[in-house]
Design a protein around this motif. Sequence first.
Motif, PDB file in Angstrom:
ATOM      1  N   VAL A   1       0.834  -1.212   0.000  1.00  0.00           N
ATOM      2  CA  VAL A   1       0.000   0.000   0.000  1.00  0.00           C
ATOM      3  C   VAL A   1       0.862   1.253   0.000  1.00  0.00           C
ATOM      4  O   VAL A   1       0.608   2.205  -0.740  1.00  0.00           O
TER       5      VAL A   1
ATOM      6  N   SER B   1       4.544   5.823  -2.095  1.00  0.00           N
ATOM      7  CA  SER B   1       4.567   7.116  -1.405  1.00  0.00           C
ATOM      8  C   SER B   1       5.984   7.480  -1.006  1.00  0.00           C
ATOM      9  O   SER B   1       6.794   6.609  -0.682  1.00  0.00           O
TER      10      SER B   1
ATOM     11  N   SER C   1       6.173   4.139   5.284  1.00  0.00           N
ATOM     12  CA  SER C   1       5.150   3.475   6.092  1.00  0.00           C
ATOM     13  C   SER C   1       5.724   3.209   7.475  1.00  0.00           C
ATOM     14  O   SER C   1       6.858   2.771   7.600  1.00  0.00           O
TER      15      SER C   1
ATOM     16  N   VAL D   1      -4.193   5.641   7.265  1.00  0.00           N
ATOM     17  CA  VAL D   1      -3.825   6.033   5.901  1.00  0.00           C
ATOM     18  C   VAL D   1      -3.904   7.564   5.861  1.00  0.00           C
ATOM     19  O   VAL D   1      -4.990   8.138   5.880  1.00  0.00           O
TER      20      VAL D   1
ATOM     21  N   ASP E   1      -5.529   8.867   1.254  1.00  0.00           N
ATOM     22  CA  ASP E   1      -5.947   7.747   0.414  1.00  0.00           C
ATOM     23  C   ASP E   1      -6.399   8.278  -0.948  1.00  0.00           C
ATOM     24  O   ASP E   1      -7.547   8.679  -1.123  1.00  0.00           O
TER      25      ASP E   1
ATOM     26  N   GLY F   1      -4.744   5.125  -5.072  1.00  0.00           N
ATOM     27  CA  GLY F   1      -3.638   4.452  -5.766  1.00  0.00           C
ATOM     28  C   GLY F   1      -3.931   4.367  -7.258  1.00  0.00           C
ATOM     29  O   GLY F   1      -4.564   5.263  -7.817  1.00  0.00           O
TER      30      GLY F   1
ATOM     31  N   ASN G   1      -1.475   6.015   0.567  1.00  0.00           N
ATOM     32  CA  ASN G   1      -1.829   5.244  -0.634  1.00  0.00           C
ATOM     33  C   ASN G   1      -1.762   6.160  -1.857  1.00  0.00           C
ATOM     34  O   ASN G   1      -2.636   7.001  -2.055  1.00  0.00           O
TER      35      ASN G   1
ATOM     36  N   ALA H   1       3.967   1.874  -7.705  1.00  0.00           N
ATOM     37  CA  ALA H   1       2.754   1.491  -6.962  1.00  0.00           C
ATOM     38  C   ALA H   1       2.373   0.027  -7.183  1.00  0.00           C
ATOM     39  O   ALA H   1       2.681  -0.554  -8.223  1.00  0.00           O
TER      40      ALA H   1
ATOM     41  N   THR I   1      -6.855  -1.204  -5.901  1.00  0.00           N
ATOM     42  CA  THR I   1      -5.855  -0.681  -4.966  1.00  0.00           C
ATOM     43  C   THR I   1      -6.469   0.321  -3.987  1.00  0.00           C
ATOM     44  O   THR I   1      -5.797   0.779  -3.063  1.00  0.00           O
ATOM     45  N   ASP I   2      -7.748   0.640  -4.212  1.00  0.00           N
ATOM     46  CA  ASP I   2      -8.432   1.540  -3.276  1.00  0.00           C
ATOM     47  C   ASP I   2      -8.982   0.778  -2.066  1.00  0.00           C
ATOM     48  O   ASP I   2      -9.422   1.382  -1.095  1.00  0.00           O
TER      49      ASP I   2
ATOM     50  N   GLU J   1      -7.433  -0.526   0.290  1.00  0.00           N
ATOM     51  CA  GLU J   1      -6.094  -0.633   0.880  1.00  0.00           C
ATOM     52  C   GLU J   1      -6.126  -0.800   2.393  1.00  0.00           C
ATOM     53  O   GLU J   1      -5.206  -1.358   2.980  1.00  0.00           O
TER      54      GLU J   1
END
Length: 510
Positions: free
Chosen positions: A242, A246, A250, A275, A278, A281, A328, A334, A354-355, A357
Amino acid sequence: MKFSVKFHNNLEKQNTTCIVVGIFESRRLSLAAEQLDTISNGYIRSILHRGAVQGKICQTLLLHDVPNIRSKCILIIGCGKTSDMNIKQYKTVIDKTISTLNDTGIAEAICFLTDLNVHIKGYSTYWKVRHTVEVSHEALYRFHYLKSKKVAPLLSLRKLTLNIPTRREIIIGANAMHHSLAVVAGIKIAKDLSNMPPNICNATYLSLQAQQLSELYSNTMTTYSVGEKKMTELGMHAYLAVGRSSHNESLMSVIEYRGHKDKNARPIVFIGKGVTFDSGGISLKPAEGMGEMKYDMCGAASVCGIMKVVAELRLPLNIIGVMAGCENMPGGYAYRPGDVITTMSGQTVEILNTDAEGRLILCDTLTYVERFKPEIVIDIATLTGACVVALGHHHSGLLSNYNPLAKELMVAAEQSGDYVWRLPITEDYQKQLESNIADMKNIGGKYAGAITAACFLERFTRRYHWAHLDIAGTAWRSTTNKGATGRPVSLLSQFLINRSNLNEQIESTQ
Ligand code: BES
Ligand code: MN
Ligand code: ZN
């Protein structure tokens, strides 16, 4: 603003700026209003009979120089029909009182609304104090750290004393105040963190908050964070996927609080989805409203708030808070729809959107916390738009693999007014997650999205009792009174207060 509780027997002698009393419909005076009327030789009744104020809900009347009363003014507030008085109406009245006092430029007041005869279950003095403080705090909250011109303080109200109806109840009142002040401090932390924009509030910022909190309570709290290197070693590939695109690293921040007399007693673990932005992604979200996805870390913010409450009240429990922070974003690095990822548990996931996440960072965090041998794990997440469709903005979604835990949470929700509604998790829904190439998909199709998201998480929680709170609809407001709500700090604080049996020695809180 300062809150306090006091038992006042001589109303006429109170040398304050304002005394607040309630009247019900058809000019029925509350106990305190009746006393003031007697002291002032019927002045209150005579004014009421002349004017238009009959006691309809939220009607207000400010009286100056009332005969025989030392206080500069009296605020009379309409409380509606006696028979309608319930938790909601009481809170509406308090909210109106606070905004009226504040707008009128009153600095100090004694509030006698605690004497309203509310006969509904849960309306002891304890609860009237709790709700009064929480509603007042909500009414006066502002987020102005990022305005370039320092706004003159909006708050004129500086001191509110709540009257405790009988001397016998003063300990209960003081105890309620003690709990309230801790809870509102926790709510404030959650709101401030949630409202902070995503260019400032990233996963590192979340971990700094954890550090600051634990430094403040270093007797009982410690903190550490798990970065991408460590996550790789642990095999947390769902979480890592995820945040991969970025620039912000993380980071999973862990706050450990040991308040139980047995330092090794099994802890209660809270996990918050953090997150910090968001975008969706590669499965990019539409532009409209995307800015609101800075709130996708409200779960993590609420965990920080809860840890504040726990430490402030020195609860006799072992509690661990985990903020699962990441961002994300789309980009060349990605993760993509079609990828298959191995989670820390060893189960494989086919990514189809990918949403979706949140469940990916949470599933690895749920596996990670097994090391604490938790008695209970509760995750808090702005997980699905589907939950907003199902429950709107009033109840958070509650899903659990253990009925007694779900029931405890439902009781705490009713008490705190921080409501939840339970949704089912069953095998039938689990089928929606079946994948032909991996152990599961990360999305469950068009229907029952809040449930299938929880079903996904459930596959990682089989080693302990677990509950999931979907706060997508309750964590912030986008229309009137925009901003974070601090939910469900109040609910979870209550859940922990109940578990600590704090009120038992004093009196039942009912
Ligand atoms: N953070 C969102 C959920 C969300 C959406 C919360 C709107 C509050 C308001 C979450 O990460 C998400 O995007 N969920 C998807 C899941 C779907 C792709 C299965 C959703 O709800 O659309
Ligand atoms: Mn999403
Ligand atoms: Zn999200």
